[in-house]
Write an enzyme that holds these catalytic residues in place. Structure first.
Site, PDB file in Angstrom:
ATOM      1  N   GLY A  46      36.003  14.873 -35.849  1.00 26.29           N
ATOM      2  CA  GLY A  46      37.295  13.963 -35.452  1.00 26.29           C
ATOM      3  C   GLY A  46      37.802  14.353 -34.003  1.00 26.29           C
ATOM      4  CD  GLN A  51      41.195  17.067 -30.412  1.00 22.71           C
ATOM      5  OE1 GLN A  51      40.784  15.957 -30.287  1.00 22.71           O
ATOM      6  NE2 GLN A  51      40.806  18.563 -30.103  1.00 22.71           N
ATOM      7  CB  CYS A 102      41.486  22.941 -32.287  1.00 20.98           C
ATOM      8  SG  CYS A 102      41.941  20.821 -31.291  1.00 20.98           S
ATOM      9  CG  LEU A 103      35.994  20.135 -30.904  1.00 22.58           C
ATOM     10  CD1 LEU A 103      35.814  18.283 -30.858  1.00 22.58           C
ATOM     11  CD2 LEU A 103      35.167  20.892 -30.719  1.00 22.58           C
ATOM     12  CG  HIS A 144      43.835  18.448 -36.951  1.00 22.78           C
ATOM     13  ND1 HIS A 144      43.699  19.993 -36.694  1.00 22.78           N
ATOM     14  CD2 HIS A 144      43.117  18.755 -35.864  1.00 22.78           C
ATOM     15  CE1 HIS A 144      42.570  20.291 -35.561  1.00 22.78           C
ATOM     16  NE2 HIS A 144      42.247  19.756 -34.704  1.00 22.78           N
ATOM     17  CD  GLU A 145      41.043  14.769 -34.358  1.00 24.26           C
ATOM     18  OE1 GLU A 145      41.624  15.002 -33.675  1.00 24.26           O
ATOM     19  OE2 GLU A 145      40.131  16.047 -35.472  1.00 24.26           O
ATOM     20  CG  HIS A 148      45.158  16.561 -31.664  1.00 23.88           C
ATOM     21  ND1 HIS A 148      45.222  18.005 -30.166  1.00 23.88           N
ATOM     22  CD2 HIS A 148      44.063  16.785 -31.862  1.00 23.88           C
ATOM     23  CE1 HIS A 148      44.346  18.494 -31.240  1.00 23.88           C
ATOM     24  NE2 HIS A 148      43.408  18.271 -31.729  1.00 23.88           N
TER      25      HIS A 148
HETATM   26 CO    CO Z   1      42.188  19.686 -32.565  1.00 25.93          CO
END
Ligand code: CO
Length: 174
Positions: A46, A51, A102-103, A144-145, A148
């Protein structure tokens, strides 16, 4: 298409409330394509626009498509979801704890409680209304997304956070 840079928590964009997507023009289409490419290359399941330093309410989600994932997630494995202006309109009372990453916070993991099921509405890449009922891991990724988009990171709400290598439970998410 291009692979975009994924920003880290020291960048304030990650902490801003993202604005609604109102234009589904060619620039937006390029952003969607680039985010999908960036997510897959990372690899992640995701990615939210903040991000990649774009403060707009846009997420892309795609569970892996390997053999194990196909067994576990059926037709959801490898299925791409693009949601502009996603909104959780229904959530199960049942919460489940699971490991997230998380990236934007490479090398860290955490145990996070999430709703087992969520219904998410939004718009597709052309601006048409869409809706999904997501369960289990897919529901977790959506939550989660969407967090963000409001400047929230999993580490803010995790029951515990640890660094890769500190625990055997390393898992990858996004
Ligand atoms: Co994330």
């Amino acid at each position: 298409m291009a692979i975009l840079d994924i920003i880290q928590p020291d960048n304030p964009i990650l902490r801003k409330k993202a604005v609604k997507v109102t234009s589904f023009d060619s620039k937006f289409q390029t952003l969607v394509d680039d985010m999908v490419e960036t997510m897959i290359a990372a690899p992640g399941v995701g990615l939210a626009a903040p991000q990649v330093a774009v403060s707009q309410r846009l997420i892309v989600v795609r569970l892996p498509n390997d053999e194990d994932s196909r067994k576990e997630y059926g037709k959801e494995a490898g299925q791409l979801h693009v949601f502009a202006n996603p909104k959780i309109i229904k959530a199960s009372k049942e919460m489940v704890e699971g490991v997230e990453a998380c990236l934007s916070i490479p090398g860290y993991y955490g145990e996070v409680d999430r709703h087992e099921m969520v219904v998410v509405t939004g718009q597709d890449r052309k601006g048409e209304p869409i809706r999904i009922k997501a369960k289990g891991w897919l529901a977790r990724v959506f939550q989660h997304e969407i967090d963000h988009l409001d400047g929230q990171l999993f580490t803010d709400i995790a029951n515990s956070v640890w660094k890769a290598g500190d625990d055997e439970e390393d898992d990858e998410m996004d």
